[in-house]
Motif scaffolding. Structure first.
Motif, PDB file in Angstrom:
ATOM      1  N   UNK A  48       0.869  -1.178   0.000  1.00  0.00           N
ATOM      2  CA  UNK A  48       0.000   0.000   0.000  1.00  0.00           C
ATOM      3  C   UNK A  48       0.904   1.225   0.000  1.00  0.00           C
ATOM      4  N   UNK A  49       0.988   1.907  -1.133  1.00  0.00           N
ATOM      5  CA  UNK A  49       1.827   3.099  -1.258  1.00  0.00           C
ATOM      6  C   UNK A  49       0.933   4.304  -0.960  1.00  0.00           C
ATOM      7  N   UNK A  50       1.234   4.988   0.127  1.00  0.00           N
ATOM      8  CA  UNK A  50       0.377   6.064   0.622  1.00  0.00           C
ATOM      9  C   UNK A  50       1.220   7.281   1.004  1.00  0.00           C
ATOM     10  N   UNK A  51       0.535   8.355   1.348  1.00  0.00           N
ATOM     11  CA  UNK A  51       1.176   9.517   1.955  1.00  0.00           C
ATOM     12  C   UNK A  51       0.331   9.943   3.149  1.00  0.00           C
ATOM     13  N   UNK A  56      -7.778  10.049   0.515  1.00  0.00           N
ATOM     14  CA  UNK A  56      -8.270   8.754   0.013  1.00  0.00           C
ATOM     15  C   UNK A  56      -7.467   7.601   0.612  1.00  0.00           C
ATOM     16  N   UNK A  57      -6.193   7.854   0.898  1.00  0.00           N
ATOM     17  CA  UNK A  57      -5.365   6.832   1.556  1.00  0.00           C
ATOM     18  C   UNK A  57      -5.923   6.524   2.944  1.00  0.00           C
ATOM     19  N   UNK A  58      -6.265   7.575   3.666  1.00  0.00           N
ATOM     20  CA  UNK A  58      -6.818   7.408   5.018  1.00  0.00           C
ATOM     21  C   UNK A  58      -8.168   6.708   4.972  1.00  0.00           C
ATOM     22  N   UNK A 105       9.066  19.511   0.463  1.00  0.00           N
ATOM     23  CA  UNK A 105       8.056  18.640   1.056  1.00  0.00           C
ATOM     24  C   UNK A 105       7.321  17.916  -0.067  1.00  0.00           C
ATOM     25  N   UNK A 106       6.811  16.780   0.239  1.00  0.00           N
ATOM     26  CA  UNK A 106       6.078  15.935  -0.708  1.00  0.00           C
ATOM     27  C   UNK A 106       6.954  15.377  -1.827  1.00  0.00           C
ATOM     28  N   UNK A 107       8.234  15.206  -1.547  1.00  0.00           N
ATOM     29  CA  UNK A 107       9.126  14.577  -2.524  1.00  0.00           C
ATOM     30  C   UNK A 107       8.986  13.068  -2.430  1.00  0.00           C
ATOM     31  N   UNK A 108       8.840  12.391  -3.557  1.00  0.00           N
ATOM     32  CA  UNK A 108       8.672  10.937  -3.507  1.00  0.00           C
ATOM     33  C   UNK A 108       9.998  10.210  -3.269  1.00  0.00           C
ATOM     34  N   UNK A 122      -1.710   8.543  -5.383  1.00  0.00           N
ATOM     35  CA  UNK A 122      -1.955   7.955  -4.066  1.00  0.00           C
ATOM     36  C   UNK A 122      -3.453   7.926  -3.783  1.00  0.00           C
ATOM     37  N   UNK A 123      -3.916   6.824  -3.204  1.00  0.00           N
ATOM     38  CA  UNK A 123      -3.174   5.601  -2.911  1.00  0.00           C
ATOM     39  C   UNK A 123      -2.922   4.792  -4.183  1.00  0.00           C
TER      40      UNK A 123
END
Length: 178
Positions: A48-51, A56-58, A105-108, A122-123
Motif C-alpha cells: 500500500x503506497x500512501x502519503x 483517500x489513503x486514510x 516537502x512531498x518529494x517521492x 496515491x493511494x
C-alpha cells in the motif's frame, strides 16, 4: 420505569459501539520485514503506497483494510506492507539502496517511484510475486468489494492464464457492495 429505559439505552449504545470496534486488522510489515519473511515462506507482497496527507489513503485504511474478508486475505495470502511514499528512510531492495533525494516537502522516495513506475498517484497498490518482482501497480481508492477480486486474481495466479477483465466477469466474491 425511567431507570429501565436508561439501562436499555445504555446497553444498546454499548452493543452498537462494540460492533464498530470489531474491525479486522491487517498485520502490516515494513518492506524489509516482508522481504525477509518471503525468503523463509514465499508469498506475494502487497504494498500500500500512501502519503500522510492523502485523504483517500486514510479512507482506504479506515474502510477497506479493516473489512474482515480483506484483512483475512491480506494476512493469509500476502505479506502486507504500508509504505509511505515520502519517507526519508534508506531502503535496501533487490540489491539497491533507495533514498528520498527530494529537498522539498512531498518529494517521492525512489522506491515509490520504482514501484509505481513513475506514475505517482496515491493511494496505489504494488503487487510483487514470490520472487519480489513487480507484477503491477494499481492506482486509486478501492472499496472492499472492488479490491477483493484483484487480491484473488493475484493470490490464485489467475493473471498467468487470463486477463483481469475475463477473470472479473466470472468472479463471485464474499464482499458485498456497500
Amino acid at each position: 420505569m425511567k431507570r429501565l429505559l436508561v439501562i436499555t439505552l445504555l446497553l444498546t449504545l454499548v452493543y452498537t459501539l462494540s460492533g464498530f470496534a470489531q474491525k479486522a486488522e491487517v498485520e502490516w510489515y515494513t518492506i524489509e520485514e516482508a522481504l525477509e519473511l518471503n525468503q523463509k515462506a514465499p508469498r506475494k507482497i502487497f504494498i500500500d503506497v500512501y502519503t500522510d496527507w492523502c485523504g483517500w489513503c486514510k479512507k482506504m485504511e479506515a474502510n477497506t483494510f479493516t473489512h474482515p474478508t480483506i484483512a483475512k486475505m491480506l494476512n493469509e495470502d500476502y505479506y502486507a506492507v504500508r509504505f509511505d511514499a515520502e519517507t526519508t528512510d534508506t531502503i535496501s531492495f533487490a540489491g539497491q539502496q533507495f533514498i528520498n533525494e527530494g529537498q522539498r516537502s512531498r518529494s517521492p522516495h525512489q522506491l515509490a517511484v520504482a514501484l509505481l513506475q513513475g506514475k505517482m498517484s496515491y493511494p496505489s497498490i504494488a503487487y510483487l510475486n514470490e520472487d519480489n518482482q513487480l507484477l503491477t501497480a494499481v492506482p486509486g481508492y478501492y472499496t472492499p468489494d472492488k479490491l477483493e477480486p484483484i487480491l484473488v486474481f493475484f493470490a490464485e495466479d489467475a493473471f498467468k492464464t487470463e486477463s483481469f477483465e475475463d477473470f472479473s466477469k466470472d468472479f463471485t466474491g464474499q464482499v458485498k457492495s456497500n
